[in-house]
Design an enzyme around this catalytic site. Structure first.
Site, PDB file in Angstrom:
ATOM      1  N   GLY A   1       0.816  -1.210   0.000  1.00  0.00           N
ATOM      2  CA  GLY A   1       0.000   0.000   0.000  1.00  0.00           C
ATOM      3  C   GLY A   1       0.846   1.255   0.000  1.00  0.00           C
ATOM      4  O   GLY A   1       1.951   1.308  -0.549  1.00  0.00           O
TER       5      GLY A   1
ATOM      6  N   GLY B   1      22.684  11.634 -31.212  1.00  0.00           N
ATOM      7  CA  GLY B   1      22.235  12.297 -29.998  1.00  0.00           C
ATOM      8  C   GLY B   1      22.725  11.620 -28.741  1.00  0.00           C
ATOM      9  O   GLY B   1      22.912  12.274 -27.703  1.00  0.00           O
TER      10      GLY B   1
END
Length: 514
Positions: free
Chosen positions: A169, A404
């Site tokens: 959770g 790149g």
């Protein structure tokens, strides 16, 4: 007074013993150590100072008022690791399953505040069942306080989360906010919704380990940086990591005396790296040859393995190395590799750890999946991280550096302090074959022998634009070096850059790509 002292001793004995022998036996049956045993393995012997061992909750309802154990399920305090101060909190699964309530959270808040005030690392030993349901929203507010403190301490003190049991959770978000996450196979799991909820909502059946075990997070999700088979090895590696990190962002990482000569010749590098750019090799062997005594700690070893991020030492000084791994996907940059390297660069910059980048990159991975997965956005994360970093930055081009990806991997144009290259380097927009096909497409198509014409044009392109000294002639590489001198050159350059200082423009914070 003696009566009261004796009473105190009895209470402390109860605190240290835990809730019951039965609860301890159940913990051991799962192959897990107790909270205090874990702290004993983490910290130097006899150095632990506990904070609020007598704290008990004050909640009522659902039978809680009848069960008020000391510590309230979390042991907090400080000690030392290799003589340096470290703060720690450890969930005690024997008490309320390690679930967090108001008092439990208040103890964690206090130790986090102390760690930040003292400027010392914080280690959390997680083994808890989430929020204490009986305390309702108060427990949830406790988690909010932890998350806020995690964020406040980010980049100020090292934060390390060690998963030694379940973490479900909202509780999983605290480790996700920290710098490093360790997990132990079979006994630790992390997930937002458990297998039962997954089955109810989607119909998928899966085990706890299959959903959020150590191997899943180390290989697939990237949530876990380090995974080990047992708690003892895991905690020993946490100690090793702490030896490579400063206490806080105002300190430099701890130096260490080293017998490995700074000017040691790395003659084997010439044989480790093939001249042919299409032949793979293991970049780890290069790193081992360069660094002190061949020792390093690889971060996220099994996630995005086409790039290597490792903490190590050069000349006794801690450095972070980012390197392409030609053995995996030829060392290309993809979504996961870009994200992995970006966060590592940011961590190193936050804690004043110099960066060394080893390039052998053919470009970004092409494909629909990569483009739709946001390779532009994720590649920009790495670009942003390097451009924003103010620590000493040195890049070394071993073989190819194309397109790149060359720019993003800390090229001189984005701020690398020094750029070196081996005489086998190829820096270009793309490989010679691809470039020739684009530039001379019509000429090749019209030739009597297209293949022979293509071969000749490829050789011409290489000779004109891709020879090893092209970038050096234009000042884009500071020097072309003999691979055998790599260790000597890197250590000397890092020593010169040790006093580097950068003034940045005033701003609240940047807005990096997400």
């Amino acid at each position: 007074m003696r009566f009261h002292v004796a009473e105190l001793a009895r209470i402390r004995e109860r605190v240290h013993a835990g809730p019951s022998e039965k609860a301890t036996a159940a913990q051991k049956a799962k192959g897990k150590l107790t909270a205090r045993e874990r702290i004993g393995l983490l910290l130097d012997e006899g150095s632990f100072h506990e904070v609020e061992p007598l704290r008990r909750h004050r909640a009522t309802g659902f039978g809680l008022e009848a069960k008020r154990p000391y510590t309230d399920g979390v042991v907090t305090g400080w000690g030392s690791v290799m003589g340096r101060t470290v703060f720690v909190y450890a969930h005690d699964f024997r008490i309320f399953g390690g679930a967090l309530g108001e008092a439990h959270a208040a103890k964690i808040h206090k130790i986090m505040d102390l760690a930040l005030s003292a400027g010392a690392p914080l280690v959390s030993l997680n083994d808890g069942a989430g929020a204490r349901i009986q305390e309702g929203v108060t427990a949830l507010a406790g988690y909010g306080g932890i998350f806020r403190r995690n964020t406040k301490a980010s980049g100020v003190i090292p934060q390390i989360s060690v998963m030694l049991g379940p973490c479900a959770g909202g509780a999983a978000y605290s480790p996700a906010l920290t710098d490093f996450v360790f997990m132990v196979r079979e006994t630790s799991q992390m997930f937002i919704t458990g297998p039962d909820v997954v089955k109810a909502v989607t119909g998928e059946e899966i085990s706890q380990n299959g959903l959020g075990g150590a191997d899943v997070h180390a290989e697939t999700s990237g949530v876990c940086h380090f995974a080990y088979d047992d708690e003892e090895t895991c905690l020993e590696e946490v100690r090793y990591l702490l030896s490579l990190l400063p206490g806080n962002n105002r300190e430099t990482p701890p130096s260490s005396p080293v017998e490995d000569p700074p000017d040691r010749s790395c003659d084997s590098l010439a044989d480790l790296v093939p001249v042919d750019g299409n032949r793979p090799y293991d970049m780890r062997h290069v790193i081992e040859e360069i660094v002190d005594d061949g020792e390093y700690l690889e971060v996220h070893e099994r996630w995005a393995p086409n790039i290597i991020c490792t903490l190590t030492r050069l000349g006794g000084q801690v450095v972070g190395i980012v390197a392409n791994q030609p053995r995996v996907l030829a060392g290309v940059l993809d979504v996961e590799a870009s994200e992995k390297a970006a966060r590592f660069v940011q961590m190193c910059d936050a804690f004043s750890i110099p960066l060394v980048t080893l390039l052998d990159v053919p470009g970004f991975l092409p494909g629909v999946g990569q483009e739709h997965g946001g390779i532009i956005r994720h590649g920009a994360k790495l670009l942003y991280a390097y451009c924003d970093a103010t620590v000493p930055r040195i890049s070394l081009i071993l073989r190819k550096a194309y397109g790149g990806a060359y720019i993003v991997m800390d090229s001189q144009s984005i701020g690398a302090d020094l750029t070196y290259a081996w005489p086998t380097n190829e820096i270009a927009v793309m490989g010679a074959e691809g470039a020739a096909n684009v530039i001379f497409r019509r000429r090749i198509a019209e030739a009597e022998d297209p293949e022979a014409e293509r071969d000749a044009l490829v050789k011409a392109y290489k000779a004109e634009l891709m020879h090893p000294y092209y970038a050096a002639e234009r000042g884009l590489v500071d020097d072309v070096i003999d691979p055998a001198r790599t260790r000597e050159v890197l250590i000397g350059s890092l020593a010169m850059l040790r006093t580097k200082h950068v003034d940045r423009p005033a701003r609240k914070h940047g807005n990096p790509p997400q």
